[in-house]
Design an enzyme around this catalytic site. Structure first.
Site, PDB file in Angstrom:
ATOM      1  N   ARG A 211       0.914 -12.542  -1.625  1.00 25.78           N
ATOM      2  CA  ARG A 211      -0.417 -12.821  -1.085  1.00 25.78           C
ATOM      3  C   ARG A 211      -1.246 -13.674  -2.037  1.00 25.78           C
ATOM      4  NH1 ARG A 211      -2.450  -9.500   3.184  1.00 25.78           N
ATOM      5  NH2 ARG A 211      -0.933  -7.958   3.883  1.00 25.78           N
TER       6      ARG A 211
ATOM      7  N   LYS B 140      -8.875  -1.663   0.696  1.00 26.36           N
ATOM      8  CA  LYS B 140      -8.639  -0.766   1.818  1.00 26.36           C
ATOM      9  C   LYS B 140      -9.284   0.607   1.614  1.00 26.36           C
ATOM     10  CE  LYS B 140      -6.559  -3.558   4.568  1.00 26.36           C
ATOM     11  NZ  LYS B 140      -7.354  -4.133   5.694  1.00 26.36           N
TER      12      LYS B 140
ATOM     13  N   ARG C 237       0.819  -1.203   0.000  1.00 20.80           N
ATOM     14  CA  ARG C 237       0.000   0.000   0.000  1.00 20.80           C
ATOM     15  C   ARG C 237       0.859   1.261   0.000  1.00 20.80           C
ATOM     16  NH1 ARG C 237      -1.637   0.690   4.447  1.00 20.80           N
ATOM     17  NH2 ARG C 237      -0.975  -1.133   5.621  1.00 20.80           N
TER      18      ARG C 237
ATOM     19  N   HIS D 146     -10.605  -3.471  12.216  1.00 22.65           N
ATOM     20  CA  HIS D 146      -9.576  -4.150  11.439  1.00 22.65           C
ATOM     21  C   HIS D 146      -9.255  -5.439  12.182  1.00 22.65           C
ATOM     22  CE1 HIS D 146      -5.294  -4.129   9.544  1.00 22.65           C
ATOM     23  NE2 HIS D 146      -6.164  -4.734   8.755  1.00 22.65           N
TER      24      HIS D 146
ATOM     25  N   SER E 175      -1.493  -6.067   9.552  1.00 20.95           N
ATOM     26  CA  SER E 175      -1.074  -7.113   8.629  1.00 20.95           C
ATOM     27  C   SER E 175       0.215  -7.763   9.122  1.00 20.95           C
ATOM     28  CB  SER E 175      -0.852  -6.500   7.240  1.00 20.95           C
ATOM     29  OG  SER E 175      -0.665  -7.487   6.286  1.00 20.95           O
TER      30      SER E 175
ATOM     31  N   LYS F 202      -3.787 -12.342  12.034  1.00 18.10           N
ATOM     32  CA  LYS F 202      -5.255 -12.303  11.989  1.00 18.10           C
ATOM     33  C   LYS F 202      -5.825 -13.445  11.157  1.00 18.10           C
ATOM     34  CE  LYS F 202      -6.367  -8.331  10.286  1.00 18.10           C
ATOM     35  NZ  LYS F 202      -5.033  -8.080   9.741  1.00 18.10           N
ATOM     36  N   THR F 203      -5.303 -13.598   9.950  1.00 16.74           N
ATOM     37  CA  THR F 203      -5.831 -14.638   9.052  1.00 16.74           C
ATOM     38  C   THR F 203      -5.500 -16.031   9.569  1.00 16.74           C
ATOM     39  OG1 THR F 203      -5.667 -13.174   7.132  1.00 16.74           O
ATOM     40  CG2 THR F 203      -5.762 -15.536   6.704  1.00 16.74           C
TER      41      THR F 203
ATOM     42  N   ASP G 147     -10.433 -10.165   8.044  1.00 15.61           N
ATOM     43  CA  ASP G 147      -9.763  -8.861   8.021  1.00 15.61           C
ATOM     44  C   ASP G 147     -10.620  -7.663   8.439  1.00 15.61           C
ATOM     45  OD1 ASP G 147      -7.381  -7.388   7.536  1.00 15.61           O
ATOM     46  OD2 ASP G 147      -8.168  -6.717   5.626  1.00 15.61           O
TER      47      ASP G 147
END
Length: 532
Positions: A324, A200, A60, A219, A239, A243-244, A258
């Site tokens: 990713r 995002k 990003r 988030h 990130s 989390k995932t 997410d």
């Protein structure tokens, strides 16, 4: 000329976007892949996955995000965290982008952001790249054919990577631009092929809109116990903090990985898919996520692969550490078909501590929870943002500062109110380093983290014994089945105890200095936590 699965009654021409080449409305996955292959945007991988590189931008561009400073929202934006753009500059930008778009082909996906119909946002995504249409079709939620006919977007996002902004003409920082206009309900993205900007930008929008409805945008990932949505857990984290990985527990039902909202009804997913990091991914450690990398339509982003066999190299980060895969939620066997859960029973705040100071898990009081939520301490993991090549300690308020248009206290107070109303238990979980700082210690064993989380979620951890941490005052368990007692006392994992003491004092000081900005905006009990 128009090509479509379903052409909506409300078209781009109705929105004043005219003179384009082919416009492809709501193509489904096979057709999007056909178009992407025909345009040489990527290659077909094993199982029908789509392999793509995003060029020089593999993360990003948070410094290139702008919000148009209009009177309706001027007093509501956290301008210290957001670059302003004038209405006049945006108008010039939009005119220039539309002129650039003429005679070119574009792909339109009309989608829902939010699994709760009463609180969803109807979003039109206009993309120059066919594979971006595939990506966002995974990420947001797909309407039925009947729902598409009369679809009228609440907001429109236009992503045109080949358009380069002019910093002098458009009042921006670089050729890359992400600009949000609340008066025109329009987001413009240019100068970057990184697909994460699509999702995002929508998340940032929801983070502004939903608090006014009393909905907490988060988030976070979320899951619930099988057959029991009331037993919902949410996992806050930037990130790379897990989390995932941690929410994809095969013994629980995955709500999402997410972005979620917490409404008066409960928890709901904003999205319809997952966007997982694949560096060092393996079938042994994360079988569900690994399996998606060879399923039809999964977008494989910035991974090195064999030119002939298309075999993916999960350990090669020569393109980026931020490699990713993006896939629909239904590719995960234990995914929720509804995308909704109950009010969170447990709230997990994930931090990646590169100092090696924090324990693997700690129980927080409500005041401590708000303190750590507003602090948002973690390490930026390599590749997630441009220029990040190794873990960098950072404080990202609300565990998502780049996506928060409002003041942090707006989100913190809303979260605290919901915790009080629904009695959630809060935990701080360190997935970072142990036995030393980054470069000397090692990453926290994921098997230990999972064992700690299982004990927290099934309630057994709360019934055990705890000690009070001398650095932060929160409670740390003294013994947990399946976890070495040594791991629960970070100081004991260091060979040089004096070095640990020095490092912990440094981290405590960093927390205190960072939190000074919130002291005039918080209640006395949170201030007491901050001041020790």
């Amino acid at each position: 000329m128009v090509s479509a699965r379903v052409t909506p009654n409300f078209t781009l021409e109705d929105q004043g976007i005219i003179g384009l080449g082919h416009v492809y409305y709501n193509l489904i996955e096979p057709l999007l892949i056909e178009e992407a292959l025909a345009r040489k945007e990527g290659e077909l991988g094993k199982g029908g996955a789509f392999l793509v590189s995003t060029g020089k931008f593999t993360g990003r561009s948070p410094k290139d995000k702008h919000i148009v400073k209009s009177t309706s929202i001027e007093d509501k934006i956290w301008w210290e965290n957001t670059s302003a753009m004038s209405e006049e500059s945006f108008d010039i930008l939009y005119d220039d982008m539309r002129n650039h778009m003429k005679y070119r082909d574009y792909f339109v996906q009309d989608l829902f952001a939010g699994a709760e119909p009463a609180n969803r946002l109807d979003v039109r995504m206009v993309t120059e790249l066919a594979w971006h249409g595939l990506f966002i079709r995974h990420m947001l939620r797909r309407p039925s054919a009947d729902e598409l006919v009369d679809f009228v977007a609440d907001w429109t996002v236009i992503n045109c990577p080949s358009f380069k902004a002019n910093p002098q003409r458009h009042n921006c920082r670089s050729e890359t631009i992400i600009s949000m206009n609340f008066e025109q309900k329009l987001i413009l993205i240019g100068g970057t092929e990184y697909a994460g900007e699509n999702k995002k930008s929508v998340f940032s929008l929801l983070n502004f809109l939903l608090p006014e409805r009393g909905i907490m945008p988060m988030h976070c990932s979320a899951n619930h116990a099988p057959g029991n949505p009331v037993d919902t857990a949410i996992f806050f984290g930037l990130s790379g903090t897990g989390k995932t990985t941690l929410s994809a527990d095969p013994s629980r039902i995955l709500i999402g990985d997410d972005e979620h909202g917490w409404s008066d009804r409960g928890t709901y997913n904003f999205e319809g898919g997952c966007y997982a990091k694949t560096i060092n991914l393996s079938a042994e450690s994360e079988p569900e996520i690994f399996a998606t990398t060879s399923k039809f339509g999964t977008v494989i982003e910035n991974m090195v692969y064999d030119a002939e066999t298309k075999e993916l190299d999960f350990n090669n980060d020569s393109l980026t550490a931020n490699m990713r895969c993006a896939y629909p939620l239904e590719y995960v066997s234990n995914a929720s078909p509804t995308g909704v859960g109950g009010h969170p029973k447990n709230i997990i705040m994930l931090t990646c501590d590169s100092f090696g100071v924090l324990p693997p898990i700690a129980r927080l009081t409500p005041a401590q929870a708000m303190y750590h939520f507003l602090s948002g301490f973690t390490a930026k993991v390599a590749g997630t943002e441009r220029g990040v090549t190794e873990p960098q300690p950072t404080f990202s308020t609300c565990f998502g500062a780049p996506f928060m248009p409002r003041r942090p206290e707006d989100y913190g107070n809303l979260l605290r109110k919901k915790i009080a109303n629904h009695g959630a238990t809060c935990w701080l979980v360190n997935t970072g380093w142990t036995g030393g700082a980054y470069g000397h210690g090692s990453r926290m064993p994921i098997c230990a983290t999972r064992a700690l989380l299982r004990a927290a979620l099934d309630g057994s951890l709360s019934n055990g014994s705890f000690r009070v941490d001398q650095n932060f005052g929160f409670e740390v368990p003294t013994s947990v089945p399946g976890v070495a007692d040594l791991l629960l006392e970070p100081r004991r994992t260091w060979e040089d105890r004096a070095a640990y003491d020095e490092q912990s004092a440094k981290l405590v000081s960093m927390f205190a200095k960072n939190f000074e900005q919130y002291l005039s905006h918080i209640d006395d009990d949170v201030r007491a936590v901050a001041l020790g």
